[in-house]
Design a protein around this motif. Structure first.
Motif, short mmCIF file in Angstrom:
data_model
loop_
_atom_site.label_atom_id
_atom_site.label_comp_id
_atom_site.label_asym_id
_atom_site.label_seq_id
_atom_site.Cartn_x
_atom_site.Cartn_y
_atom_site.Cartn_z
N UNK A 184 4.53 -27.68 26.82
CA UNK A 184 4.28 -26.27 27.16
C UNK A 184 4.64 -26.05 28.62
N UNK A 185 5.30 -24.93 28.88
CA UNK A 185 5.72 -24.58 30.24
C UNK A 185 5.28 -23.15 30.52
N UNK A 186 4.12 -23.02 31.16
CA UNK A 186 3.55 -21.71 31.47
C UNK A 186 3.10 -21.74 32.92
N UNK A 187 3.66 -20.87 33.73
CA UNK A 187 3.27 -20.79 35.13
C UNK A 187 1.99 -19.99 35.27
N UNK A 188 1.14 -20.41 36.19
CA UNK A 188 -0.15 -19.73 36.36
C UNK A 188 -0.02 -18.39 37.07
N UNK A 244 9.06 -27.25 22.39
CA UNK A 244 8.81 -26.69 23.71
C UNK A 244 8.40 -25.24 23.59
N UNK A 245 7.22 -24.92 24.11
CA UNK A 245 6.72 -23.54 24.15
C UNK A 245 6.71 -23.12 25.62
N UNK A 246 7.44 -22.04 25.91
CA UNK A 246 7.64 -21.63 27.30
C UNK A 246 7.44 -20.13 27.44
N UNK A 247 6.90 -19.72 28.60
CA UNK A 247 6.75 -18.29 28.94
C UNK A 247 7.37 -18.09 30.32
N UNK A 277 7.65 -10.10 29.73
CA UNK A 277 7.52 -11.54 29.63
C UNK A 277 8.22 -12.01 28.37
N UNK A 278 8.86 -13.17 28.47
CA UNK A 278 9.58 -13.73 27.32
C UNK A 278 8.88 -15.02 26.89
N UNK A 279 8.47 -15.05 25.61
CA UNK A 279 7.90 -16.24 24.99
C UNK A 279 9.01 -16.89 24.18
N UNK A 280 9.17 -18.22 24.31
CA UNK A 280 10.20 -18.92 23.56
C UNK A 280 9.62 -20.18 22.94
N UNK A 297 12.98 -16.42 20.56
CA UNK A 297 12.46 -15.73 21.74
C UNK A 297 11.91 -14.38 21.31
N UNK A 298 10.79 -13.98 21.91
CA UNK A 298 10.31 -12.61 21.74
C UNK A 298 9.73 -12.14 23.06
N UNK A 299 9.81 -10.84 23.28
CA UNK A 299 9.37 -10.25 24.55
C UNK A 299 8.16 -9.36 24.33
N UNK A 300 7.28 -9.32 25.34
CA UNK A 300 6.12 -8.44 25.36
C UNK A 300 6.07 -7.76 26.72
#
Length: 700
Positions: free
Chosen positions: A567-571, A609-612, A627-630, A689-692
Motif C-alpha cells: 500500500x502506498x498512501x501519503x499522510x 499494489x494499492x496506491x492513492x 484523488x486517484x485510487x489505483x 484507476x478511479x477518481x474521487x
C-alpha cells in the motif's frame, strides 16, 4: 384648414426643389463632361508618350544585344589559328581601339593563369589602384560557368575604385578557347557599363532619353543620356538577360504636360449638346418616375403591413422614453389588449401590477445603457387582459433612422407558455424514466447483496464456528500431554488455567464477528438507500482510513493465495467526501478481482499494489482537486475481446461469477462524479484507476 393648406403647398415646394436639383444636376453634368474629356485627352497623350518610350527601350535593348554579339564574335576571332603572344596582343590592342566599351582584354591558360593582357588606350588601367587580384573570384566564376555551359559567360557587375578618386562599374566576360575538342585557354574581356551605354546604344535614343543599367531592386549601376527636362517622367524597363548575369535596362523620358485644349473643343461642344438633351429628357421623365416611386412605396408599405400582420411573433416598438409606439396584431392577440389601449397607456397595461415597479426600473436601466441587448434575449412575465400571467421571451434591437441615429427599440416577443409546459412534461418524464431505471436496478441490487456480502458473511460464519468449538470442547485447545493428563483426572486444574486464554480468544473472535456484521449492515443500508432514491450520507474520510478499513479482508485472502500486498498512501493527502461503505466495496472488489486473476494464471511471485495519489492539475478538469485510487497487479492482463464488455452487467469470465462487480463499481464511482478505467501494467498485469473529488476544507 391650415393642415389642408400645408398639404396643398407641399407639392409646390417639392416641385421647386426638384427644379433646382435638376439645374444643379445639369451644371454638374456639364462640368463632369468637360473634366472627363480633358482627362481622356491627357490620358491619350500620356499613353502615346509611354508607348514611344517603350519602343525606344526595345530599340536600345536590340542595339545592346547586337553590339554584344558582334564583340563576342570578335573575341572568338582573337584565338583563331593559335596566335603567338605578340600577335594576340597586337590584335587585342586594335580591338580595344575600336571598342571604347572594352577597358581590358586578357588571354589566360586553362588554369586561369594570365598569358597576356592589354588595357584600353582611352583611360588609365582600370585595375591600377587595387590590382587584378581583388577581381580574381569574379573571373574564376565567369570562366567556370563558361566551361560548364560550353559557351561564353558573363559575371555580375562590380565596382572598381579608380586612381582619380572615382570608380567604375565593370562587367566580366569569359570566352573559352577550344582546339581539337580540348580547352586550351580563355579570353577575358572587361566591359565598362557607362561606356556600354554610350557606345552600344543608338544616338537617336541617347539624344532624348536618359538610359541606365539598374539592379532588379532599382539600384542604378551606370547612367548616360540627357539631363532632366519637363515635369512628367515616362519610364520603360527591359530585362538584359545575359548568360551568368542579369541587369535591367531603364529608359527615362521627360515631357512637359500635354496641351489638350485643341483636341477637346469639338468634343466639348458635342458633350454639352448631349447633356442639354439628356436634361430636357429627364425633366419630362421625372414626373412619371415620381409617380412610379409613390406607387412602389405604397406597395412596399402594404407588403410590410401584410407581412407584420401574418407574423405569430409579437412585435413592439418603443421610443427612447420607453413609451410604446407600435404593436402588431400578434402582440395584441397575445396580451388581449387593443393597439389603442396599449399605445395610450404608460406604463403598459400588460405589466403585472405587482411587478410594474421592478419592470420600470429595469426598463430605465436598459434604456439608459449604451450597449446593445444580448441577441439571445431575456425572459419576463406579461399579464393578459383577463389577469392571467404568462412567460415571454423578449429579443430587442435598436431602431436606427435614415440618419444613423437611434430613435428607440424594436422588440420581438415570444409566448413561451407552451415551451414551459413541454419542459415540465419532459422533466416529469425524465423523473419517471429514472425511477424506472432504478426499479430495474433492484434486480442488480439483489445480486449485489449475495455478491458483496459473501466474504464478510463467510468470515462471520468462520469466527462463529470457531467460537462454538471453543465453547463446546475447551479441552481440545490444549497440547497432547495436557490432554493425557486431563484424561487421568486433572481436568479441573487445566480448565482453571485455560480460562484466561479462552476468554481472550473468544473476545477477539467476537470482535471480528461484530466488525464484519457491522460492515454487512452498512452494505445493506447503502443498497437500500440506492433503491429508495435517498441521498447518500457522504462523510469526510481520509484515504488512509479507507485503505485501512479494507486491508484486513484483503490480507486475509492474500495470505490464502500467497499474494504480497503493498500500500502506498501519503499522510498529507486531503480527504474525500464520499459514501464510505460503497467506496470500500469498490476497493475490495478491485483487489479481490486482481488476486483471483493472478491465482488463476498461476503467477510465480504475485503482488498487489494499492496506491492513492493527487491528480496533477493538467489531468484534472474544471479546476477541482481530485484523488486517484489505483489497484495494480502482475497478472495475465485483460484480453482484447473482454475489454469491450468488461463493465457490462452480467458479463463475467468466472465460472462462479455473476458479472455485476465491475458494473456496480463504475456506478458507485460515477455517482461520486469520478471515473473508473483500466490500462495495461508494464511489463505485465493490469491497473484499475478511479477518481474521487477531494473534500474542501481542512486537510482537503
Amino acid at each position: 384648414m391650415k393642415e389642408d393648406a400645408d398639404e396643398a403647398s407641399q407639392p409646390k415646394w417639392l416641385s421647386a426643389s426638384l427644379r433646382w436639383l435638376l439645374w444643379g444636376v445639369l451644371a454638374f453634368l456639364l462640368i463632369a463632361l468637360v473634366g472627363t474629356v480633358v482627362w481622356l485627352a491627357g490620358r491619350y497623350e500620356t499613353s502615346r508618350a509611354q508607348a514611344s518610350v517603350e519602343r525606344d527601350a526595345a530599340d536600345a535593348l536590340g542595339d545592346l544585344r547586337s553590339a554584344l554579339t558582334r564583340n563576342l564574335q570578335s573575341l572568338q576571332a582573337l584565338q583563331a589559328g593559335e596566335p603567338t603572344r605578340e600577335a594576340w596582343m597586337h590584335s587585342a590592342a586594335a580591338m580595344l581601339h575600336d571598342h571604347r566599351e572594352l577597358v581590358r582584354l586578357e588571354w589566360r591558360d586553362p588554369q586561369l593563369g594570365t598569358i597576356a593582357a592589354v588595357d584600353s588606350p582611352y583611360r588609365s588601367p582600370v585595375f591600377e589602384k587595387l590590382g587584378r587580384a581583388n577581381s580574381q573570384p569574379d573571373v574564376q566564376q565567369a570562366c567556370l560557368n563558361a566551361r560548364r555551359i560550353n559557351s561564353a559567360s558573363y559575371e555580375r557587375s562590380y565596382f572598381v575604385p579608380q586612381v582619380d578618386g572615382l570608380g567604375l562599374e565593370v562587367l566580366e566576360l569569359c570566352v573559352g578557347q577550344v582546339s581539337g575538342g580540348r580547352l586550351t585557354g580563355y579570353v577575358v574581356a572587361t566591359y565598362a557599363l557607362p561606356e556600354m551605354l554610350a557606345s552600344m546604344i543608338g544616338p537617336e535614343v541617347l539624344r532624348s532619353h536618359e538610359v541606365s543599367f539598374t539592379e532588379a531592386d532599382g539600384t542604378r549601376l551606370a547612367v548616360h543620356g540627357v539631363a532632366r527636362r519637363g515635369s512628367r517622367v515616362f519610364t520603360s524597363q527591359q530585362l538584359v538577360d545575359l548568360p551568368g548575369a542579369t541587369m535591367v535596362l531603364r529608359v527615362d523620358a521627360w515631357r512637359a504636360a500635354p496641351d489638350v485644349f485643341p483636341n477637346v473643343l469639338t468634343a466639348l461642344v458635342t458633350a454639352m449638346s448631349i447633356a442639354l438633351i439628356v436634361v430636357l429628357f429627364m425633366l419630362g421623365h421625372d414626373m412619371r418616375r415620381r409617380m412610379r416611386a409613390e406607387l412602389d412605396l405604397a406597395d412596399a408599405l402594404a407588403f410590410r403591413k401584410a407581412m407584420e400582420d401574418s407574423l405569430v411573433t409579437g412585435l413592439r416598438a418603443r421610443d427612447l422614453q420607453g413609451r410604446t409606439t407600435y404593436v402588431n396584431p400578434a402582440f395584441s392577440n397575445m396580451v388581449g389588449f387593443t393597439p389603442e389601449e396599449i399605445l395610450r397607456t404608460h406604463p403598459p397595461p400588460y405589466w403585472p401590477p405587482e411587478s410594474a415597479e421592478d419592470y420600470r426600473k429595469r426598463q430605465a436601466i436598459r434604456l439608459a445603457s449604451d450597449g446593445v441587448p444580448p441577441r439571445e434575449g431575456y425572459e419576463s412575465v406579461f399579464m393578459r387582459k383577463d389577469g392571467t400571467r404568462f412567460p415571454v421571451l423578449i429579443i430587442e434591437a435598436p431602431l436606427i433612422n435614415v440618419h444613423g441615429v437611434q430613435t428607440g427599440w424594436m422588440s420581438a416577443v415570444l409566448d413561451i407558455s407552451e415551451q414551459r409546459r413541454v419542459e415540465e412534461l419532459s422533466r416529469a418524464s425524465q423523473d419517471r424514466l429514472q425511477a424506472t431505471a432504478r426499479l430495474a436496478t433492484v434486480g442488480e441490487m439483489a445480486s449485489l447483496l449475495s455478491h458483496e456480502l459473501n466474504q464478510p458473511l463467510a468470515a462471520i460464519a468462520s469466527y462463529a464456528t470457531g467460537s462454538l468449538n471453543l465453547l463446546h470442547h475447551p479441552d481440545k485447545s490444549g497440547s497432547d500431554s495436557n490432554f493425557a493428563a486431563r484424561r487421568e483426572g486433572e481436568a479441573a486444574t487445566v480448565h482453571a488455567g485455560l480460562d484466561t486464554e479462552l476468554a481472550d480468544s473468544l473476545e477477539l473472535a467476537m470482535n471480528r464477528i461484530a466488525e464484519q456484521a457491522d460492515r454487512a449492515g452498512r452494505v445493506i443500508k447503502s443498497v437500500h438507500d440506492f433503491v429508495r432514491r435517498r441521498d447518500k450520507e457522504r462523510e469526510h474520510v481520509l484515504p488512509r482510513v479507507l485503505i485501512d478499513a479494507v486491508l484486513p479482508l484483503v490480507n486475509l485472502q492474500a495470505r490464502k493465495l500467497g499474494v504480497r500486498v503493498d500500500t502506498r498512501v501519503s499522510d498529507d493527502l486531503p480527504g474525500v467526501q464520499c459514501d464510505r461503505t460503497m467506496v470500500e466495496q469498490v476497493l475490495l472488489n478491485l483487489a479481490r478481482n486482481a488476486m483471483q486473476a493472478m491465482d488463476g494464471a498461476k503467477v510465480a511471485d504475485p503482488w498487489l499494489r494499492i496506491q492513492v495519489r493527487r491528480v496533477a492539475p493538467a489531468e484534472s478538469a474544471g479546476g477541482k482537486a481530485w484523488l486517484e485510487f489505483s489497484v495494480a497487479d502482475c497478472g495475465p492482463g485483460i484480453p482484447e475481446d473482454v475489454k469491450q464488455q468488461l463493465f457490462t452487467p452480467f458479463f463475467t469470465t468466472k465460472a462462479e461469477g455473476m458479472g455485476l462487480g465491475l458494473s456496480l463499481c463504475r456506478t458507485v464511482v460515477e455517482q461520486h462524479g469520478g471515473f473508473l478505467g483500466f490500462e495495461p501494467q508494464r511489463p505485465q498485469g493490469t491497473i484499475f484507476r478511479f477518481t474521487l473529488p477531494a473534500a474542501p476544507g481542512p486537510g482537503g
